[in-house]
Scaffold this active site. Sequence first.
Site, PDB file in Angstrom:
ATOM      1  CB  CYS A 115      -0.952   0.006   1.189  1.00  0.00           C
ATOM      2  SG  CYS A 115      -1.974  -1.477   1.285  1.00  0.00           S
ATOM      3  CG  HIS A 255      -3.370   3.317   2.462  1.00  0.00           C
ATOM      4  ND1 HIS A 255      -3.867   2.963   1.230  1.00  0.00           N
ATOM      5  CD2 HIS A 255      -3.376   2.187   3.215  1.00  0.00           C
ATOM      6  CE1 HIS A 255      -4.154   1.662   1.238  1.00  0.00           C
ATOM      7  NE2 HIS A 255      -3.880   1.185   2.428  1.00  0.00           N
ATOM      8  CG  ASN A 285      -6.643  -1.138   1.613  1.00  0.00           C
ATOM      9  OD1 ASN A 285      -5.969  -0.737   0.668  1.00  0.00           O
ATOM     10  ND2 ASN A 285      -6.091  -1.600   2.723  1.00  0.00           N
TER      11      ASN A 285
END
Length: 328
Positions: A115, A255, A285
Amino acid sequence: MGLHPVGIIGTGKYVPERILTNKELEAMVETNDEWIVTRTGIKERRLAAVEEATSDLALHASREAIAAAGLTAEDIDLIIVATITPDMFFPSTACLLQDKLGAKRAAAFDLSAACSGFIYGLATGSSMIASGLYKNVLVVGAETLSRITDYTDRNTCILFGDGAGAVVLGEVEEGRGFQSFELGADGSGGELLKVHGGGSRVPASEESIQNKQHYIHMAGNDVFKFAVRIMGSVAEEALLKAGIAKEEVDLLVPHQANIRIIQSALNRLNLSEEKAMVNLDKYGNMSSASIPVALAEAVEQGRVKEGDRIVLVGFGGGLTWGASVLVW
């Protein structure tokens, strides 16, 4: 940043059409909408179509970013694709994208930092422009996480979605662009978030498939604690390096993993919720695609103005983390 100031000169994004709602997940695993929204902030996520792979999502986002920069594919010198869900081991997704774009002059490679991959990609691409090696660099975060998500595991299947975000990096005027980067890793936490199978340690086999070793496995609580700790602190370090005070920040683009993690970062930075770009309710996500998609949407919505001080910050499997401060 050395000889040449470098910034983002174009943004783009793409999310697949198929929406998977919390209501649909209720029919698949033992969970419910209220539980998911309360704990994560996620209401729905996007899933790639059967014929769509990571390079296809990346292509749409890249075309948009290149057009926004006022360039053509042949103006691109380098393509960096941050992904943990490449089309295949090799050739790289970046090479497949280079061909689809017709970016004949571009070098191309993939970057794997989960990520945090997009921030790592920005740091890499901007260094190459700052040094004079390249002029226009395309950095893409693209994922088809639905292909490595176990839809019988209620702890992980509620979290992940597919999408792609892209930016073109180029020279900008003095005082603009990237002011700092802060990257980090702690490989001792690698076990907390991983796909065990498919590599040289556990090659694909009948046994690895039966044991579900090709899906994401996550120690949720441990990752949550790590994220709450690291997200605010790495953003603070990047601001310190840039010589910009917390109260001078115009927009935080974090994020998009969990609303509670984002709130903890806002508290740490003394920022109001209005100063955060949040879209995880729509997309969940998307790993390396989360930050560039959120940034592209912020630009679309007119939330980014010339001279704005923006903080990009992420964390992910590895464990990895990264933050960047830029003046738009």
